[in-house]
Write a protein that holds these residues in place. Structure first.
Motif, PDB file in Angstrom:
ATOM      1  N   SER A  79       0.926  -1.161  -0.058  1.00 42.15           N
ATOM      2  CA  SER A  79      -0.116   0.070  -0.154  1.00 42.15           C
ATOM      3  C   SER A  79       0.840   1.156   0.037  1.00 42.15           C
ATOM      4  O   SER A  79       1.782   1.367   0.827  1.00 42.15           O
ATOM      5  CB  SER A  79      -1.086  -0.335   1.212  1.00 42.15           C
ATOM      6  OG  SER A  79      -1.543   1.131   1.360  1.00 42.15           O
ATOM      7  N   LEU A  80       0.546   2.523  -0.779  1.00 44.02           N
ATOM      8  CA  LEU A  80       1.119   3.522  -0.734  1.00 44.02           C
ATOM      9  C   LEU A  80       0.777   4.309   0.314  1.00 44.02           C
ATOM     10  O   LEU A  80       1.444   5.392   0.764  1.00 44.02           O
ATOM     11  CB  LEU A  80       0.756   4.347  -2.108  1.00 44.02           C
ATOM     12  CG  LEU A  80       1.482   3.417  -3.500  1.00 44.02           C
ATOM     13  CD1 LEU A  80       1.038   4.277  -4.610  1.00 44.02           C
ATOM     14  CD2 LEU A  80       3.050   3.345  -3.252  1.00 44.02           C
ATOM     15  N   ASN A  81      -0.483   3.842   0.906  1.00 41.59           N
ATOM     16  CA  ASN A  81      -1.051   4.613   1.956  1.00 41.59           C
ATOM     17  C   ASN A  81      -0.528   3.951   3.370  1.00 41.59           C
ATOM     18  O   ASN A  81      -0.924   2.818   3.497  1.00 41.59           O
ATOM     19  CB  ASN A  81      -2.611   4.749   1.904  1.00 41.59           C
ATOM     20  CG  ASN A  81      -3.142   5.520   3.166  1.00 41.59           C
ATOM     21  OD1 ASN A  81      -2.492   5.647   4.184  1.00 41.59           O
ATOM     22  ND2 ASN A  81      -4.544   5.880   2.777  1.00 41.59           N
ATOM     23  N   SER A  82       0.067   4.775   4.341  1.00 45.27           N
ATOM     24  CA  SER A  82       0.633   4.030   5.376  1.00 45.27           C
ATOM     25  C   SER A  82      -0.539   3.370   6.259  1.00 45.27           C
ATOM     26  O   SER A  82      -0.263   2.611   7.223  1.00 45.27           O
ATOM     27  CB  SER A  82       1.664   4.812   6.066  1.00 45.27           C
ATOM     28  OG  SER A  82       1.225   6.099   6.371  1.00 45.27           O
ATOM     29  N   ASN A  83      -1.562   3.878   6.283  1.00 44.47           N
ATOM     30  CA  ASN A  83      -2.684   3.599   7.094  1.00 44.47           C
ATOM     31  C   ASN A  83      -3.194   2.265   6.714  1.00 44.47           C
ATOM     32  O   ASN A  83      -4.041   1.793   7.711  1.00 44.47           O
ATOM     33  CB  ASN A  83      -3.948   4.780   7.029  1.00 44.47           C
ATOM     34  CG  ASN A  83      -3.361   6.289   7.612  1.00 44.47           C
ATOM     35  OD1 ASN A  83      -2.408   5.956   8.534  1.00 44.47           O
ATOM     36  ND2 ASN A  83      -3.694   7.257   7.081  1.00 44.47           N
TER      37      ASN A  83
END
Lengths: 424, 279
Positions: free
Chosen positions: A255-259
């Protein structure tokens, strides 16, 4: 059987009479080299091309091209073309062509979308309807070629045009049917849980190892020619490294989004693997598969051997269109919608290209399911890698066209060489 | 040259006997009364000039056409063969001139094409390979490097061998070979002729269609001559000479100078089914 009562002359044991000299590892490698030089290259050029492309793109875009995210992308992008290509292998094997496979996938995708939205059918019924559509289209094509005797190039060209219109009529000009069904969307947008991925991967490798070892032992105990044990083990190890390596990469968070965490093998990958295994089994292990090769090799000889050639031809078109239906579902899942251009533009030509690049002959009689997988990978890598490098679509088409031209010339040249050295 | 009564030492009827076989294609009388006797353990040559009806006759026997009139006896029993699969079921196999092999399949696959051995739905490759090797070995075939090589890589003689081996793989009793040496060189012709002889020695009835008198006199026990759609004569090879047979082929009858037989077309089937004159 009267002739078998005559034993072979024991003084001069026949090479064929049970006293088989098993080749050593080195001899097997030598035989293989001789085979390749004799023109029987199989998927070798495609595998080399794949390696060169992967290494090249990796060198140019090291941080992006071999990232877990991009590898998952590669699979999802290549799924549709590869699935159609697997079906096309059957049609190419009998020396025919199906130009309509792309729009067959579009039409089946449209049927799926309409069944899900307009009719409000559950996903499995809609999926079934899409597959039935594929079977019906394939039956009509197959009967036209086998019974009426229309050249496949013409009848599938007619179907190409007609199905393009059918998709347009079903969806409406400028229309777009979006798909909300979670199961259909999951195929191309969700992943297998990492643990399950590992389990499936290990099971697949174990199953392959068990079957190849058992078959090796069975043949050896009957005194038949077998590959050297080392080669069998080597194949198992290579397969295990490739499969488990890919699972390992895809099970990392991409995922590029760390969340949010995205891990696991895309669901479409095991779907394609199962389709490939089933089709590969049909081609190599069943009498029907053998008859497909026979029809491609010498249809008249096959007919005289009492085989229903027309039935085999029809069945191959049915398989091809059914695979196109699967591809249509995968495409609809990836786009989460179906538009009038579904299955159009370059889908079909990429799929034919994939099969031929992988080593399936356009002249019939030669080809394997793995060809479609390898060729599909080559096309997906070109498309994806050149996109990452920022090249325009124009350049991508030129390069893909050049690769296909090279593959077709490899096919033609290796055929000529095979003639010259006597290896059809 | 009348054949002695002990010509059929087994005391069994011949594998195949055709009496007065006729075949018309519209107004064309392709076969106007052909007789043939093929015995187990013997090579029966079927000779005749172009257009004499050799091909039509073997196609009738193989069930591709079927005779319009006349009797066909298989192992002494009257039969009517109207379909190639019926002929196969009886144990009649034909090796056609153009061989009918698939170049892209290997020897084993070609030998079992259309009649594959299976375990459940799966092909039983090991059993087929073992069986094919056994048959080739029983035919003393040693010229083939590997039984798993593609047929495309074989020489003309080897291809002929595979086609013949395929014919004897099944419990065949009668093997009909259509010009098996027509396209072969000297050494390969010799190999194939030896194979033909071995088939007969192994107890099969072999019908060899040939143009080549050398081949015929080398392997045949009995020679059946067709002339313009009729059987001119069936003679024992050892009792006849090349010039007699050639005369039969070209004129349909034999001058009385030879072995002293009567006019050919007045029933000269001297090599008859049971050694006695047919009714």
């Amino acid at each position: 059987m009267s002739t078998s009562t005559r034993p072979a002359d024991p003084a001069a044991p026949s090479l064929l009479a049970g006293t088989v000299e098993q080749p050593t590892f080195g001899e097997s490698v030598n035989n293989w080299v001789r085979k390749v030089r004799g023109g029987d290259m199989g998927s070798l050029p495609a595998i080399l091309a794949l390696l060169v492309l992967v290494l090249g793109f990796f060198a140019l875009k090291p941080e992006k091209f071999l990232s877990a995210l991009n590898i998952a992308n590669l699979f999802q992008q290549g799924a549709v073309v590869t699935t159609i290509a697997m079906g096309l292998v059957f049609v190419l094997l009998i020396g025919e062509i199906d130009l309509s496979a792309g729009f067959t996938s579009g039409a089946c995708g449209a049927v799926l979308a309409l069944a899900l939205t307009k009719l409000d059918w559950p996903w499995y019924l809609a999926f079934g309807a899409a597959l039935v559509t594929g079977v019906v289209i394939g039956t009509l094509l197959g009967l036209s070629v086998a019974r009426i005797g229309i050249p496949s190039f013409i009848i599938t060209l007619a179907a190409f045009l007609a199905l393009q219109g059918v998709v347009l009529l079903m969806i409406g000009t400028g229309g777009n049917i979006s798909i909300n069904d979670s199961v259909i969307i999951a195929i191309q947008n969700k992943n297998v849980p990492p643990v399950l991925g590992w389990v499936l991967g290990v099971l697949a490798v174990a199953a392959y190892a068990a079957t190849s070892l058992l078959s090796w032992r069975g043949r050896r105990s009957r005194g038949l020619l077998t590959a050297p044990f080392g080669l069998v083990i080597l194949k198992i190890v290579v397969l295990a490294v490739v499969i488990l390596g890919l699972i390992g990469v895809l099970n990392q968070n991409r995922s590029l989004n760390s969340n949010v965490s995205i891990t696991g093998v895309p669901i479409v990958v095991p779907c394609i693997a199962v389709l490939a295994l089933v089709l590969g089994y049909v081609l190599t292990k069943t009498a029907f598969g053998r008859h497909i090769y026979a029809v491609g090799g010498n249809a008249e000889a096959t007919r005289r051997a009492g085989i229903n050639v027309k039935g085999v031809q029809t069945a191959c078109f049915m398989i091809c269109s059914t695979m196109a239906a699967f591809a249509g579902v995968f495409a609809a899942s990836r786009a989460t919608s179906v538009d009038p251009n579904a299955g159009g533009s370059n889908v079909l030509l990429y799929a034919v290209g994939a099969a031929v690049i992988g080593g399936t002959s356009l002249f019939g009689g030669k080809g394997r399911i793995i060809d479609a997988l390898i060729g599909g990978a080559v096309i997906a890598v070109i498309d994806n890698g050149m996109g990452l490098l920022g090249y325009s679509s124009g350049i991508k088409y030129v390069v893909t066209g050049a690769v296909l031209a090279i593959a077709a010339s490899v096919d033609a040249i290796s055929r000529r060489r095979a003639r010259a050295t006597g290896r059809g | 040259m009348t054949e002695p009564a002990q010509a059929n030492p087994q005391g069994r009827p011949p594998i195949l006997e055709v009496r007065g076989g006729r075949k018309n294609f519209g107004a064309v009388h392709a076969l106007r009364g052909v007789d043939l006797v093929a015995r187990a353990g013997e090579v029966t040559a079927l000779v005749g000039d172009n257009g004499a009806g050799k091909s039509t006759m073997i196609k009738c026997i193989a069930g591709i056409y079927g005779f319009d009139a006349g009797d066909v006896l298989f192992e002494g029993q009257p039969v009517h063969i109207s379909d190639p699969s019926e002929a196969n079921d009886m144990g009649i196999e034909v090796v056609y001139q153009d061989l009918a092999l698939c170049d892209n399949l290997d020897i084993v696959h070609n030998m079992f094409l259309g009649r594959e051995l299976k375990k459940g739905i799966q092909l039983d490759e090991a059993a087929m390979e073992a069986r094919a090797a056994e048959v080739l070995a029983s035919l003393s075939v040693r010229t083939v490097r590997s039984i798993r090589q593609h047929v495309a890589s074989l020489s003309g003689g080897q291809r002929q061998t595979v086609a013949i081996a395929r014919a004897v793989l099944w419990n065949s009793k009668l093997v009909i070979l259509d010009e098996p040496t027509a396209a072969l060189g000297v050494a390969q012709t010799e190999q194939v002729l030896q194979l033909v002889r071995r088939l007969a020695d192994a107890g099969l009835a072999v019908v060899l269609v040939s143009h080549n008198m050398n081949d015929v006199f080398e392997v045949a026990d009995s020679i059946n001559v067709l002339y313009l759609g009729q059987t001119a004569a069936q003679v024992r090879t050892k009792d006849s000479s090349r010039s007699e047979v050639i005369e039969l082929i070209t004129s349909g009858s034999m001058s009385p100078v030879g072995a002293g037989s009567g006019p050919a077309l007045s029933k000269t089937t001297t090599d008859s089914a049971n050694g006695s004159t047919p009714a």
